[in-house]
Scaffold this motif. Structure first.
Motif, mmCIF file in Angstrom:
data_model
loop_
_atom_site.group_PDB
_atom_site.id
_atom_site.type_symbol
_atom_site.label_atom_id
_atom_site.label_comp_id
_atom_site.label_asym_id
_atom_site.label_seq_id
_atom_site.Cartn_x
_atom_site.Cartn_y
_atom_site.Cartn_z
ATOM 1 N N ALA A 1 -1.040 -13.915 18.283
ATOM 2 C CA ALA A 1 -1.554 -12.859 17.669
ATOM 3 C C ALA A 1 -0.639 -11.964 17.044
ATOM 4 N N SER A 2 0.538 -11.989 17.290
ATOM 5 C CA SER A 2 1.652 -11.349 16.751
ATOM 6 C C SER A 2 2.098 -11.899 15.541
ATOM 7 N N LEU A 3 2.166 -13.114 15.493
ATOM 8 C CA LEU A 3 2.455 -13.853 14.206
ATOM 9 C C LEU A 3 1.467 -13.252 13.064
ATOM 10 N N LEU A 4 0.333 -13.475 13.378
ATOM 11 C CA LEU A 4 -0.980 -13.211 12.317
ATOM 12 C C LEU A 4 -0.894 -11.819 11.974
ATOM 13 N N ASP A 5 -0.487 -10.568 12.939
ATOM 14 C CA ASP A 5 -0.397 -9.609 12.698
ATOM 15 C C ASP A 5 0.930 -9.134 11.910
ATOM 16 N N HIS A 6 1.835 -9.914 12.072
ATOM 17 C CA HIS A 6 3.078 -9.923 11.257
ATOM 18 C C HIS A 6 2.834 -10.291 9.744
ATOM 19 N N LEU A 7 2.038 -11.413 9.630
ATOM 20 C CA LEU A 7 1.664 -11.904 8.362
ATOM 21 C C LEU A 7 0.775 -10.950 7.588
ATOM 22 N N HIS A 8 -0.138 -10.431 8.429
ATOM 23 C CA HIS A 8 -0.919 -9.373 7.671
ATOM 24 C C HIS A 8 -0.247 -8.029 7.193
ATOM 25 N N LEU A 9 0.661 -7.651 7.985
ATOM 26 C CA LEU A 9 1.412 -6.499 7.555
ATOM 27 C C LEU A 9 2.448 -6.833 6.407
ATOM 28 N N TYR A 10 2.773 -8.155 6.215
ATOM 29 C CA TYR A 10 3.775 -8.545 5.186
ATOM 30 C C TYR A 10 3.160 -8.549 3.975
ATOM 31 N N LYS A 11 1.670 -9.259 4.059
ATOM 32 C CA LYS A 11 0.921 -9.302 2.749
ATOM 33 C C LYS A 11 0.155 -8.111 2.227
ATOM 34 N N THR A 12 0.193 -7.293 3.255
ATOM 35 C CA THR A 12 -0.380 -5.620 2.953
ATOM 36 C C THR A 12 0.788 -5.192 1.955
ATOM 37 N N LEU A 13 2.090 -5.041 2.620
ATOM 38 C CA LEU A 13 3.323 -4.543 1.993
ATOM 39 C C LEU A 13 3.501 -4.899 0.678
ATOM 40 N N MET A 14 3.342 -6.329 0.746
ATOM 41 C CA MET A 14 3.781 -6.972 -0.738
ATOM 42 C C MET A 14 2.736 -7.034 -1.850
ATOM 43 N N PHE A 15 1.316 -7.354 -1.193
ATOM 44 C CA PHE A 15 0.327 -7.708 -2.292
ATOM 45 C C PHE A 15 -0.762 -6.779 -2.381
ATOM 46 N N ALA A 16 -0.733 -5.762 -1.547
ATOM 47 C CA ALA A 16 -2.011 -4.754 -1.669
ATOM 48 C C ALA A 16 -1.715 -3.778 -2.791
ATOM 49 N N GLU A 17 -2.818 -3.178 -3.109
ATOM 50 C CA GLU A 17 -2.529 -2.134 -4.198
ATOM 51 C C GLU A 17 -1.628 -1.118 -3.713
ATOM 52 N N SER A 18 -0.761 -0.591 -4.793
ATOM 53 C CA SER A 18 0.328 0.022 -4.384
ATOM 54 C C SER A 18 1.046 0.955 -5.696
ATOM 55 N N PRO A 19 1.496 2.049 -5.723
ATOM 56 C CA PRO A 19 1.932 2.447 -6.834
ATOM 57 C C PRO A 19 3.341 1.752 -7.293
ATOM 58 N N LEU A 20 3.797 1.118 -6.375
ATOM 59 C CA LEU A 20 5.180 -0.059 -6.523
ATOM 60 C C LEU A 20 4.993 -1.205 -7.169
ATOM 61 N N THR A 21 5.504 -1.741 -8.175
ATOM 62 C CA THR A 21 5.570 -3.355 -8.466
ATOM 63 C C THR A 21 5.769 -4.262 -7.501
ATOM 64 N N ARG A 22 5.559 -5.374 -7.512
ATOM 65 C CA ARG A 22 5.936 -6.308 -6.667
ATOM 66 C C ARG A 22 7.493 -6.522 -6.637
#
Length: 89
Positions: free
Chosen positions: A50-71
Motif C-alpha cells: 500500500a505504501s508503494l502504491l501511495d509513493h507511486l501516486h505521489l510521484y505521478k502527481t508531482l511529476m505529471f499533474a497540472e502545475s505552473p511548473l514544466t516537467r
C-alpha cells in the motif's frame, strides 16, 4: 572541505521474481513497462505494498499533474535537492 563518504541505508526488499499477491500487482503498476523492473526507490516499500502504491501516486502527481511548473523544471528541482542531500540515487 573534508570529504565524507555516506553509507547507503539497507532495507529488506522483495525481488520482482519473488513478489506475490498485492505486491506483485503493485510491482506491475510501478515497474518499467518494457522490462518489468522496479526501481530500488520503490522496492523499499515491498514489505508494505500500500505504501508503494501511495509513493507511486505521489510521484505521478508531482511529476505529471497540472502545475505552473514544466516537467523540466520539476526534474531540475529533484536533481538539485538530490545533490544538496548527496543522494546517490
Amino acid at each position: 572541505m573534508e570529504s565524507t563518504k555516506r553509507a547507503m541505508a539497507w532495507i529488506k526488499s522483495i525481488s520482482e521474481a519473488d513478489a506475490t499477491g498485492d505486491l506483485k500487482r503493485a510491482y506491475r503498476r510501478a515497474g518499467d513497462p518494457g522490462s518489468g523492473n522496479v526501481d530500488h526507490i520503490m522496492k523499499i516499500h515491498s514489505l508494505n505494498p500500500a505504501s508503494l502504491l501511495d509513493h507511486l501516486h505521489l510521484y505521478k502527481t508531482l511529476m505529471f499533474a497540472e502545475s505552473p511548473l514544466t516537467r523540466v523544471q520539476r526534474e531540475l528541482i529533484g536533481v538539485v535537492v538530490s545533490a544538496i542531500n548527496r543522494c546517490e540515487y
